[in-house]
Each structure stands twice: as C-alpha cells, then as structure tokens.
Design a protein around this motif. Structure first.
Motif, short mmCIF file in Angstrom:
data_model
loop_
_atom_site.label_atom_id
_atom_site.label_comp_id
_atom_site.label_asym_id
_atom_site.label_seq_id
_atom_site.Cartn_x
_atom_site.Cartn_y
_atom_site.Cartn_z
N ASP A 22 5.05 -9.39 24.74
CA ASP A 22 6.09 -8.39 25.01
C ASP A 22 5.47 -7.01 25.24
OD1 ASP A 22 8.30 -6.77 25.16
OD2 ASP A 22 9.22 -7.51 23.31
N PHE A 23 5.16 -6.73 26.51
CA PHE A 23 4.58 -5.43 26.85
C PHE A 23 5.58 -4.30 26.67
CE2 PHE A 23 1.86 -8.44 29.10
CZ PHE A 23 0.61 -8.01 28.67
N PHE A 24 6.86 -4.61 26.78
CA PHE A 24 7.90 -3.60 26.56
C PHE A 24 7.87 -3.10 25.12
CE2 PHE A 24 9.45 -6.14 30.14
CZ PHE A 24 9.64 -5.13 31.08
N ALA A 25 7.61 -4.01 24.19
CA ALA A 25 7.49 -3.61 22.78
C ALA A 25 6.27 -2.72 22.58
CB ALA A 25 7.41 -4.85 21.89
N ASP A 26 5.17 -3.03 23.28
CA ASP A 26 3.97 -2.18 23.21
C ASP A 26 4.29 -0.76 23.67
OD1 ASP A 26 2.59 -4.46 22.44
OD2 ASP A 26 1.55 -4.69 24.35
N LEU A 27 4.98 -0.67 24.80
CA LEU A 27 5.33 0.65 25.35
C LEU A 27 6.29 1.40 24.42
CD1 LEU A 27 5.76 -0.36 29.08
CD2 LEU A 27 3.94 1.06 28.12
N SER A 28 7.25 0.68 23.87
CA SER A 28 8.21 1.29 22.96
C SER A 28 7.52 1.80 21.70
CB SER A 28 9.30 0.27 22.60
OG SER A 28 10.22 0.82 21.72
N ALA A 29 6.61 1.01 21.16
CA ALA A 29 5.89 1.42 19.95
C ALA A 29 5.04 2.66 20.23
CB ALA A 29 5.01 0.28 19.46
N GLU A 30 4.42 2.70 21.40
CA GLU A 30 3.63 3.88 21.73
C GLU A 30 4.51 5.11 21.88
OE1 GLU A 30 1.32 5.34 25.51
OE2 GLU A 30 0.08 4.00 24.32
N LEU A 31 5.65 4.94 22.50
CA LEU A 31 6.58 6.06 22.66
C LEU A 31 7.05 6.57 21.30
CD1 LEU A 31 8.21 7.86 24.57
CD2 LEU A 31 9.98 6.11 24.56
N LYS A 32 7.38 5.66 20.42
CA LYS A 32 7.82 6.06 19.07
C LYS A 32 6.70 6.79 18.34
CE LYS A 32 9.72 4.25 14.80
NZ LYS A 32 10.10 3.11 14.02
N PHE A 33 5.49 6.25 18.43
CA PHE A 33 4.33 6.86 17.77
C PHE A 33 4.09 8.25 18.34
CE2 PHE A 33 -0.31 7.53 17.40
CZ PHE A 33 -0.41 7.47 16.02
N SER A 34 4.19 8.39 19.65
CA SER A 34 3.99 9.66 20.32
C SER A 34 5.04 10.68 19.88
CB SER A 34 4.04 9.47 21.84
OG SER A 34 3.95 10.71 22.49
#
Length: 75
Positions: free
Chosen positions: A58-70
C-alpha cells in the motif's frame, strides 16, 4: 518521498522470480518504463494503485504516513 525510489525499494524486496521483465509484464509496459517509474518524483494515482496491487504493498499508506509525519514536524 520520491515515490519512484519507494517503489524500487519494495520491488527490490520481492523474490528474485519477480524480475524487471515480470514487473513490466504485470503493468503491460516495456522494461524501460519500469526504470522511468523508479526515477519518478510523483506518479498518477491510477498507476500507483495498479503498482500497489502488483507488488502487494500500500504505497498510499506510505504517502499518508509521510504527510502526517511532515505535518507533525511543522507543529
């Protein structure tokens, strides 16, 4: 996150039977396109969805996690 680099990381973690040729076949494209995908900073969401299915990740989850972390870093 450079999404192409993340896709390559996940692809590299797959068994050796999952070659570039196999991946290209799954995406119905030429092998050269796979290397172009690995170099991309951003990607069409439909293509990312297909890649997620093919690589079972799930690359969408990777992107979402990075956005949240950012966003947390900016608070």
């Amino acid at each position: 996150m450079k999404i192409g680099e993340r896709i390559k990381e996940v692809f590299d973690g797959k068994p050796k039977s999952c070659s570039i040729g196999w991946f290209a076949g799954q995406l119905h494209c030429d092998r050269r396109n796979i290397y172009r995908i690995f170099a991309k900073d951003n990607i069409d969401i439909q293509l990312l969805g297909h890649i997620s299915q093919v690589l079972d990740h799930d690359f969408f989850a990777d992107l979402s996690a990075e956005l949240k972390f950012s966003n947390e870093d900016n608070i």
